[in-house]
Motif scaffolding. Structure first.
Motif, mmCIF file in Angstrom:
data_model
loop_
_atom_site.group_PDB
_atom_site.id
_atom_site.type_symbol
_atom_site.label_atom_id
_atom_site.label_comp_id
_atom_site.label_asym_id
_atom_site.label_seq_id
_atom_site.Cartn_x
_atom_site.Cartn_y
_atom_site.Cartn_z
ATOM 1 N N TRP A 73 1.356 -1.365 -0.061
ATOM 2 C CA TRP A 73 0.274 0.117 0.116
ATOM 3 C C TRP A 73 0.839 1.270 0.068
ATOM 4 C CZ3 TRP A 73 -4.947 -0.444 -0.925
ATOM 5 C CH2 TRP A 73 -5.504 -1.795 -0.463
ATOM 6 N N TRP A 74 0.444 2.477 -0.640
ATOM 7 C CA TRP A 74 1.213 3.521 -0.869
ATOM 8 C C TRP A 74 0.734 4.427 -1.395
ATOM 9 C CZ3 TRP A 74 1.784 6.280 -5.542
ATOM 10 C CH2 TRP A 74 1.359 5.721 -6.621
ATOM 11 N N GLY A 75 0.920 5.377 -1.094
ATOM 12 C CA GLY A 75 -0.232 7.429 -0.756
ATOM 13 C C GLY A 75 0.254 7.570 0.173
ATOM 14 N N GLU A 76 0.080 8.966 0.549
ATOM 15 C CA GLU A 76 -0.433 10.518 1.326
ATOM 16 C C GLU A 76 -1.392 9.522 2.271
ATOM 17 O OE1 GLU A 76 1.105 12.449 2.124
ATOM 18 O OE2 GLU A 76 2.557 12.210 0.722
ATOM 19 N N THR A 77 -2.119 8.306 1.863
ATOM 20 C CA THR A 77 -3.081 8.095 2.967
ATOM 21 C C THR A 77 -3.142 6.674 2.648
ATOM 22 O OG1 THR A 77 -5.166 7.869 1.507
ATOM 23 C CG2 THR A 77 -4.796 10.134 2.795
#
Length: 137
Positions: A73-77
Motif C-alpha cells: 500500500w502506498w500514497g499519502e493515505t
C-alpha cells in the motif's frame, strides 16, 4: 573520496528487526563499509506478516524481489496498491508513505533493497496513523 577508500567484501550478517517490524540482513551501509550515499540489504517478510506504515524522508528506495510475492500500500493515505513478485522491481520515491506485506500463508517474500540512506534506520519515520484500506482482490 571517503576517508577509507578501500573496496571490500561484506559477509552476510544475522538479520535484525527494523523500526518497520521486518527482518533485515544489512550488507552495505555506513556502519559496515563507511558508505556515504547508499544502503543495500535483504528483507524477508514472513508469511502473513506486514511492516508498519512508514516513509523515508528525502531518500529513494529500489527493490528487487528474489522470491515470493508482496503487496504494498502506498500514497499519502495508503490509497494505492501494487503487487511485487519474484523477478520484478519496485521503486518508492523519497518521502512516500508505504506499507509492505506478505499475503502468503506459507511462502516468505525475500527482496534486495537499495536506498539512498547509508544509515538506513535513521531516516525511517513511522506513520502509525495510516491504516490500509480493505484487502485488495
Amino acid at each position: 573520496m571517503t576517508q577509507d577508500s578501500r573496496c571490500r567484501v561484506v559477509r552476510p550478517c544475522a538479520p535484525s528487526q527494523g523500526k518497520q517490524g521486518l527482518g533485515y540482513a544489512v550488507g552495505v551501509s555506513a556502519e559496515t563499509t563507511g558508505a556515504q550515499a547508499i544502503h543495500l540489504q535483504v528483507v524477508t517478510i514472513p508469511p502473513g506478516a506486514a511492516g508498519a506504515a512508514h516513509r523515508h524522508a528525502g531518500h529513494e528506495t529500489a527493490i528487487y524481489a528474489l522470491s515470493g510475492r508482496s503487496g504494498c500500500w502506498w500514497g499519502e493515505t495508503l490509497q494505492h496498491h501494487d503487487w511485487v513478485k519474484a523477478g520484478e522491481y519496485f521503486y518508492i520515491p523519497p518521502g512516500m508513505p508505504h506499507l509492505p506485506y506478505n499475503p502468503s500463508r506459507d511462502t516468505p517474500f525475500v527482496a534486495v533493497i537499495a536506498r539512498t540512506d547509508p544509515k538506513e534506520q535513521e531516516g525511517v519515520e513511522l506513520m502509525a496513523h495510516l491504516q490500509p484500506p480493505a484487502s485488495p482482490a
